[in-house]
Design an enzyme around this catalytic site. Sequence first.
Site, short mmCIF file in Angstrom:
data_model
loop_
_atom_site.label_atom_id
_atom_site.label_comp_id
_atom_site.label_asym_id
_atom_site.label_seq_id
_atom_site.Cartn_x
_atom_site.Cartn_y
_atom_site.Cartn_z
CB ALA A 1 -1.00 0.01 0.98
CB THR B 1 0.01 5.94 0.76
OG1 THR B 1 1.51 5.39 1.06
CG2 THR B 1 -0.68 4.96 1.27
CG PHE C 1 -9.02 -0.12 3.55
CD1 PHE C 1 -9.40 -1.04 4.49
CD2 PHE C 1 -8.58 -0.78 2.06
CE1 PHE C 1 -9.39 -2.45 4.36
CE2 PHE C 1 -8.52 -2.08 2.04
CZ PHE C 1 -8.96 -3.11 3.06
NE ARG C 2 -5.40 -4.99 5.36
CZ ARG C 2 -5.04 -4.97 4.14
NH1 ARG C 2 -4.35 -4.23 3.42
NH2 ARG C 2 -5.61 -6.25 3.48
CD GLN D 1 0.55 -6.97 -0.25
OE1 GLN D 1 1.26 -6.18 0.47
NE2 GLN D 1 -0.09 -8.08 0.52
CG HIS E 1 -4.83 -8.04 -2.92
ND1 HIS E 1 -4.04 -7.31 -1.90
CD2 HIS E 1 -4.64 -9.35 -2.55
CE1 HIS E 1 -3.81 -8.11 -1.14
NE2 HIS E 1 -3.90 -9.56 -1.48
CB CYS F 1 -27.83 -9.84 -19.13
SG CYS F 1 -26.65 -9.80 -17.70
CB SER G 1 3.50 -3.52 7.80
OG SER G 1 2.53 -4.26 7.18
CB ILE H 1 8.66 4.00 -2.16
CG1 ILE H 1 8.24 3.04 -0.87
CG2 ILE H 1 9.12 3.06 -3.16
CD1 ILE H 1 6.81 2.63 -0.69
ZN ZN Z 1 -24.48 -9.08 -18.45
#
Ligand code: ZN
Length: 234
Positions: free
Chosen positions: A14, A18, A25-26, A95, A113, A145, A184, A224
């Site tokens: 993350a 950032t 969000f953690r 991630q 993810h 649909c 982390s 970073i």
């Molecule tokens: Zn559809």
Amino acid sequence: MIKQSDNIVFFGGAGVSTESGIPDFRSETGIYNTIKRYNRSPEEILSHSFFVAHPDIFYDFYKSTMLYLDAKPNAAHLALAKLEKMGKLKAIITQNIDGLHQLAGSKRVYEVHGAVQRNYCMRCHEFYDAEYILKADGIPRCEKCGGIVKPDVVLYEESLDELAINASIRAISNADMLIVAGTSLNVYPAAGFIQYYKGNKLVLINKSETPYDRKADLLIHDSIGKVLGEVFDD
Ligand code: ZN
């Protein structure tokens, strides 16, 4: 280390995003404040069973806290794209779900993810982009649909993208240099990944300490973007 390497793999968490203004969000209290009105944790709202039961609340939360379509790649994303172009970097494992590495020009990106840019109708599998989700009034529905469109991101209770995981393990096993940044290393699969690295150039870049700091061949507690940005400073 970079000069001596031609099979670098980057694994980012993350912290890489950032620095482009995308909150984690953690850890961000901001997001927790915005979700107070639901009286539920982000982990609960972002779970598969909650998505199925309350897609309206899920999308209300998702659109306001997970979609940052105006975010731009930062110095870290750009430096990594450059290293790939030079033939030094072979893979990015992330991630993050924001697609910023591809926006910076990186080609081989394993998104364990998933990514907010990919969304599929749960009934007919028609593809929709992130803008379609953001602009939808309430729950995004398929134009063809009428089925509910679901983001191709890994929700809680769902398994990680197995193809991306296997490709990531292969890349790390073959790497001569592994750069781990912005994580982390407490959350699966981050910690497990490191164990596949067999080389002697493990670089950890994170603002705070991690449980793997002592294993690093090079340890940098800093931003970073700043560190990787300086790689190309003359
Ligand atoms: Zn559809």
